[in-house]
Design an enzyme around this catalytic site. Sequence first.
Site, PDB file in Angstrom:
ATOM      1  N   SER A   1       0.742  -1.371  -0.030  1.00  0.00           N
ATOM      2  CA  SER A   1       0.015   0.017   0.454  1.00  0.00           C
ATOM      3  C   SER A   1       0.589   0.495   0.189  1.00  0.00           C
ATOM      4  O   SER A   1       2.186   0.886  -0.104  1.00  0.00           O
ATOM      5  CB  SER A   1      -1.129  -0.542   1.005  1.00  0.00           C
ATOM      6  OG  SER A   1      -1.561   0.628   1.211  1.00  0.00           O
ATOM      7  N   LEU A   2       0.194   2.398   0.206  1.00  0.00           N
ATOM      8  CA  LEU A   2       1.217   3.530   0.090  1.00  0.00           C
ATOM      9  C   LEU A   2       0.872   4.822   0.987  1.00  0.00           C
ATOM     10  O   LEU A   2      -0.442   4.376   2.133  1.00  0.00           O
ATOM     11  CB  LEU A   2       0.888   4.652  -1.031  1.00  0.00           C
ATOM     12  CG  LEU A   2       1.058   4.400  -2.515  1.00  0.00           C
ATOM     13  CD1 LEU A   2       0.424   4.765  -3.826  1.00  0.00           C
ATOM     14  CD2 LEU A   2       2.789   4.039  -2.444  1.00  0.00           C
TER      15      LEU A   2
ATOM     16  N   GLU B   1       3.754  10.339 -10.035  1.00  0.00           N
ATOM     17  CA  GLU B   1       2.321  10.129 -11.144  1.00  0.00           C
ATOM     18  C   GLU B   1       1.060  10.022 -10.565  1.00  0.00           C
ATOM     19  O   GLU B   1       1.001  10.472  -9.954  1.00  0.00           O
ATOM     20  CB  GLU B   1       3.034   8.322 -10.862  1.00  0.00           C
ATOM     21  CG  GLU B   1       4.457   7.993 -11.128  1.00  0.00           C
ATOM     22  CD  GLU B   1       4.854   6.691 -11.016  1.00  0.00           C
ATOM     23  OE1 GLU B   1       3.657   5.716 -10.780  1.00  0.00           O
ATOM     24  OE2 GLU B   1       5.564   5.843 -11.646  1.00  0.00           O
TER      25      GLU B   1
ATOM     26  N   LYS C   1      -2.683   9.179  -9.219  1.00  0.00           N
ATOM     27  CA  LYS C   1      -2.415   8.373  -8.153  1.00  0.00           C
ATOM     28  C   LYS C   1      -4.037   7.494  -8.816  1.00  0.00           C
ATOM     29  O   LYS C   1      -4.988   8.283  -8.741  1.00  0.00           O
ATOM     30  CB  LYS C   1      -2.732   8.425  -7.335  1.00  0.00           C
ATOM     31  CG  LYS C   1      -2.848   7.062  -6.201  1.00  0.00           C
ATOM     32  CD  LYS C   1      -2.514   7.275  -5.187  1.00  0.00           C
ATOM     33  CE  LYS C   1      -2.937   6.206  -3.759  1.00  0.00           C
ATOM     34  NZ  LYS C   1      -4.276   5.477  -4.170  1.00  0.00           N
TER      35      LYS C   1
ATOM     36  N   ARG D   1      -4.434  -7.491  -6.443  1.00  0.00           N
ATOM     37  CA  ARG D   1      -4.215  -7.127  -5.645  1.00  0.00           C
ATOM     38  C   ARG D   1      -3.698  -8.244  -4.869  1.00  0.00           C
ATOM     39  O   ARG D   1      -3.363  -8.919  -3.711  1.00  0.00           O
ATOM     40  CB  ARG D   1      -4.170  -6.042  -5.020  1.00  0.00           C
ATOM     41  CG  ARG D   1      -3.532  -5.596  -3.912  1.00  0.00           C
ATOM     42  CD  ARG D   1      -3.287  -4.175  -3.550  1.00  0.00           C
ATOM     43  NE  ARG D   1      -2.445  -3.859  -2.788  1.00  0.00           N
ATOM     44  CZ  ARG D   1      -3.117  -3.157  -1.098  1.00  0.00           C
ATOM     45  NH1 ARG D   1      -4.006  -2.870  -1.893  1.00  0.00           N
ATOM     46  NH2 ARG D   1      -2.211  -2.885  -0.078  1.00  0.00           N
TER      47      ARG D   1
ATOM     48  N   GLU E   1      -2.493  -0.559 -13.257  1.00  0.00           N
ATOM     49  CA  GLU E   1      -3.838   0.341 -12.702  1.00  0.00           C
ATOM     50  C   GLU E   1      -4.684  -0.557 -13.616  1.00  0.00           C
ATOM     51  O   GLU E   1      -4.413   0.551 -15.134  1.00  0.00           O
ATOM     52  CB  GLU E   1      -3.685   1.247 -12.799  1.00  0.00           C
ATOM     53  CG  GLU E   1      -5.151   1.435 -10.700  1.00  0.00           C
ATOM     54  CD  GLU E   1      -4.850   1.549  -9.424  1.00  0.00           C
ATOM     55  OE1 GLU E   1      -3.717   1.016  -9.373  1.00  0.00           O
ATOM     56  OE2 GLU E   1      -5.635   1.703  -9.000  1.00  0.00           O
TER      57      GLU E   1
ATOM     58  N   LYS F   1       7.328   9.088  -5.967  1.00  0.00           N
ATOM     59  CA  LYS F   1       8.511   7.858  -6.215  1.00  0.00           C
ATOM     60  C   LYS F   1      10.483   7.864  -6.135  1.00  0.00           C
ATOM     61  O   LYS F   1       9.938   8.777  -6.679  1.00  0.00           O
ATOM     62  CB  LYS F   1       7.733   6.848  -7.560  1.00  0.00           C
ATOM     63  CG  LYS F   1       6.697   6.078  -6.863  1.00  0.00           C
ATOM     64  CD  LYS F   1       6.249   4.797  -8.279  1.00  0.00           C
ATOM     65  CE  LYS F   1       4.984   4.807  -7.924  1.00  0.00           C
ATOM     66  NZ  LYS F   1       4.597   3.691  -9.125  1.00  0.00           N
TER      67      LYS F   1
HETATM   68  S1  IVH Z   1       2.598   2.048  -6.922  1.00  0.00           S
HETATM   69  C1  IVH Z   1       4.853  -0.001  -4.604  1.00  0.00           C
HETATM   70  N1  IVH Z   1       1.669   3.906  -8.414  1.00  0.00           N
HETATM   71  O1  IVH Z   1      -2.576   2.592  -5.049  1.00  0.00           O
HETATM   72  C2  IVH Z   1       4.388   1.120  -4.399  1.00  0.00           C
HETATM   73  N2  IVH Z   1       0.465   2.776  -7.508  1.00  0.00           N
HETATM   74  O2  IVH Z   1      -2.738   2.649  -1.664  1.00  0.00           O
HETATM   75  C3  IVH Z   1       2.231   0.981  -3.895  1.00  0.00           C
HETATM   76  N3  IVH Z   1      -2.013   3.246  -7.173  1.00  0.00           N
HETATM   77  O3  IVH Z   1      -2.702  -0.545  -4.748  1.00  0.00           O
HETATM   78  C4  IVH Z   1       1.969   1.355  -6.079  1.00  0.00           C
HETATM   79  N4  IVH Z   1      -1.525   4.567  -9.015  1.00  0.00           N
HETATM   80  O4  IVH Z   1      -3.508   0.129  -6.188  1.00  0.00           O
HETATM   81  C5  IVH Z   1       1.492   3.201  -7.212  1.00  0.00           C
HETATM   82  N5  IVH Z   1       0.705   5.405  -9.857  1.00  0.00           N
HETATM   83  C6  IVH Z   1       0.730   4.654  -9.159  1.00  0.00           C
HETATM   84  C7  IVH Z   1      -0.526   3.930  -8.543  1.00  0.00           C
HETATM   85  C8  IVH Z   1      -1.034   3.452  -7.765  1.00  0.00           C
HETATM   86  C9  IVH Z   1      -2.215   4.184  -8.952  1.00  0.00           C
HETATM   87  C10 IVH Z   1      -2.682   2.442  -6.410  1.00  0.00           C
HETATM   88  C11 IVH Z   1      -2.346   1.242  -6.574  1.00  0.00           C
HETATM   89  C12 IVH Z   1      -2.326   0.334  -5.140  1.00  0.00           C
HETATM   90  C13 IVH Z   1      -2.554   1.855  -4.564  1.00  0.00           C
HETATM   91  C14 IVH Z   1      -1.462   1.595  -2.902  1.00  0.00           C
END
Ligand code: IVH
Length: 246
Positions: A11-12, A43, A45, A66, A109, A225
């Site tokens: 997750s983030l 990027e 989201k 996921r 995604e 990132k």
């Molecule tokens: S990176 C390794 N990049 O956000 C870090 N996630 O809260 C996690 N998401 O499950 C993934 N756009 O479904 C990343 N440009 C993006 C994203 C992204 C949407 C979603 C993804 C993840 C969730 C994490």
Amino acid sequence: SPLAHLTPMLSLENVFSWEEMQNYLERIQKMLHTQNHLSFIGEPKLDGLSIELIYENGLLIGASTRGDGLIGEDVTLNIRTIKSIPLSVQDSANHHHIVLPPSFRVRGEVIMLKDDFIAMNRERKQHNETPFANPRNAAAGSLRQLDPSVTAHRPLQAFFYFLVNYEPLVFPTQESILKTLQSLGFPVNPMIRLLGTPEEISAYYQWMQESREKCAYEMDGIVLKINDTPLWTKLGTTAKAPRWAI
Ligand code: IVH
């Protein structure tokens, strides 16, 4: 049926103000023992469904949602109906000089465009079917169909941002991961930018906020990132999320 991820899909962490963002930047500078600005990849989201694709010998052989981050749901047959997702990838003779490993996984995604969602709901109402609440639910519902021929008629799109288990190639930056994905034929979001200073991060946030309404798909924030992947290893992850992204 269940399908396991070789590396967990994390997750983030969130920040909700510029002050919290500055605290985050200071915290990771401290952890890395540096005063220098770190370069980030910004990027959008995307508000969709995260998926993982599995390629073996250049062929798409699996795809999963996921799930709980460790084990997802097998959606291979449905993913194969999305036209923008390559069923096979090849070593390309371009300047990026890609050597395809026998097996690798790609993450991104799956989304539905706002206009496609509106048109689909209009049609569902005409057929006395329950409309979807939002584009994300429409994308999720479409991907979880038991009959792939139903999914094939749903207007799904996808953007990819991550390569896993891509041995023996080592990518020095997130930028190089995105470039490689693009040259392999995966859709990569055009609003992704390299950000070298806090000022550029702030300007990117502003730009995305202004773009949000008129954007063809829904986003629920921006993802930052750290560009240099060796710093990913140095910072590591918590149980829930990587420290190198926010
Ligand atoms: S990176 C390794 N990049 O956000 C870090 N996630 O809260 C996690 N998401 O499950 C993934 N756009 O479904 C990343 N440009 C993006 C994203 C992204 C949407 C979603 C993804 C993840 C969730 C994490």
